[in-house]
Design a protein around this motif. Structure first.
Motif, PDB file in Angstrom:
ATOM      1  N   HIS A 195       0.897  -1.150   0.000  1.00 59.75           N
ATOM      2  CA  HIS A 195       0.000   0.000   0.000  1.00 59.75           C
ATOM      3  C   HIS A 195       0.934   1.198   0.000  1.00 59.75           C
ATOM      4  O   HIS A 195       1.537   1.512   1.026  1.00 59.75           O
ATOM      5  CB  HIS A 195      -0.909  -0.012   1.228  1.00 59.75           C
ATOM      6  N   VAL A 202       1.078  -4.121   3.822  1.00 60.25           N
ATOM      7  CA  VAL A 202      -0.082  -4.226   4.708  1.00 60.25           C
ATOM      8  C   VAL A 202      -0.599  -5.651   4.589  1.00 60.25           C
ATOM      9  O   VAL A 202      -0.467  -6.283   3.538  1.00 60.25           O
ATOM     10  CB  VAL A 202      -1.204  -3.213   4.374  1.00 60.25           C
ATOM     11  N   ARG A 204      -7.991  -1.863   2.198  1.00 64.14           N
ATOM     12  CA  ARG A 204      -6.769  -1.439   1.494  1.00 64.14           C
ATOM     13  C   ARG A 204      -6.252  -2.544   0.590  1.00 64.14           C
ATOM     14  O   ARG A 204      -5.817  -2.293  -0.535  1.00 64.14           O
ATOM     15  CB  ARG A 204      -5.695  -1.014   2.498  1.00 64.14           C
ATOM     16  N   LEU A 205      -6.317  -3.794   1.063  1.00 61.43           N
ATOM     17  CA  LEU A 205      -5.856  -4.918   0.246  1.00 61.43           C
ATOM     18  C   LEU A 205      -6.764  -5.149  -0.953  1.00 61.43           C
ATOM     19  O   LEU A 205      -6.300  -5.522  -2.032  1.00 61.43           O
ATOM     20  CB  LEU A 205      -5.780  -6.192   1.085  1.00 61.43           C
ATOM     21  N   THR A 250      -7.933  -3.462   7.440  1.00 61.62           N
ATOM     22  CA  THR A 250      -6.861  -3.805   6.507  1.00 61.62           C
ATOM     23  C   THR A 250      -7.418  -4.280   5.172  1.00 61.62           C
ATOM     24  O   THR A 250      -6.893  -3.921   4.119  1.00 61.62           O
ATOM     25  CB  THR A 250      -5.949  -4.886   7.118  1.00 61.62           C
ATOM     26  N   GLN A 274      -8.092  -3.116  -2.807  1.00 67.70           N
ATOM     27  CA  GLN A 274      -7.759  -2.177  -3.880  1.00 67.70           C
ATOM     28  C   GLN A 274      -6.502  -2.587  -4.644  1.00 67.70           C
ATOM     29  O   GLN A 274      -6.239  -2.069  -5.735  1.00 67.70           O
ATOM     30  CB  GLN A 274      -7.555  -0.768  -3.317  1.00 67.70           C
ATOM     31  N   ALA A 275      -5.712  -3.490  -4.075  1.00 69.48           N
ATOM     32  CA  ALA A 275      -4.461  -3.908  -4.712  1.00 69.48           C
ATOM     33  C   ALA A 275      -4.769  -4.760  -5.947  1.00 69.48           C
ATOM     34  O   ALA A 275      -5.693  -5.571  -5.925  1.00 69.48           O
ATOM     35  CB  ALA A 275      -3.621  -4.711  -3.725  1.00 69.48           C
TER      36      ALA A 275
END
Length: 178
Positions: free
Chosen positions: A44, A49, A79-80, A76, A82-83
């Protein structure tokens, strides 16, 4: 076969009565099923993360898919999600302390941890028993969790590295059956 469970009560007639389906009882019951532990991680920005999950399961060989259950309260996972690609590291038998740190809500989960990032940003934990990379797919309602299907993109198995096993809130080792 006769079994006694702490979560079952005996009635006066000597038969077992099912326990209530409350969170504490269910946590204890689900803990009776041994699982492996996977670290789900990605970059991130320039920082790794991730978190640890024991709710990891293979789904399909064709197409190659796995699933993980993520708590709706996770800060968490958004955010993951979006990876473009996430790393899945099946933790090894010596990584119990790392697992507890990745499962915590505190900062510094990756402090002192050896890891590598793929060009796509998936983070893979060194000394794991297995590395997978995956792309998040469909999600499904799982009550207080979200069930996430992950399309597998790569696999690297480390022969001879024993996985971390989680059972009854303790880490265990696998032993060959005699």
């Amino acid at each position: 076969m006769s079994m006694t469970m702490a979560t079952l009560a005996d009635d006066p007639a000597g038969t077992s009565v099912p326990a209530q389906l409350d969170a504490a009882t269910l946590r204890q019951a689900f803990g009776a099923y041994p699982t492996g532990v996977v670290a789900i991680s990605a970059l991130h920005g320039d920082e790794p993360v991730g978190f640890a999950a024991s709710s990891f399961v293979s789904i399909s060989l064709e197409p190659p898919m796995v699933a993980v259950s993520v708590a709706r309260t996770s800060t968490t996972w958004p955010r993951l999600a979006q990876a473009p690609v996430v790393g899945l590291s099946v933790l090894s038998s010596g990584q119990g302390a790392l697992c507890r740190r990745l499962a915590s809500r505190g900062a510094g989960r990756f402090d002192g941890v050896g890891w590598t990032a793929t060009p796509e940003g998936a983070v893979l934990i060194e000394d794991a028993a297995l590395w997978l990379t995956a792309r998040a797919g469909a999600t499904y309602d799982g009550g207080d969790h979200e069930i996430v299907l992950l399309e597998l993109l790569s696999v690297e198995l480390f022969a001879g590295v024993e996985p971390l096993v989680f059972h009854t809130s303790q880490f265990r080792e696998l032993l060959p059956h005699a």
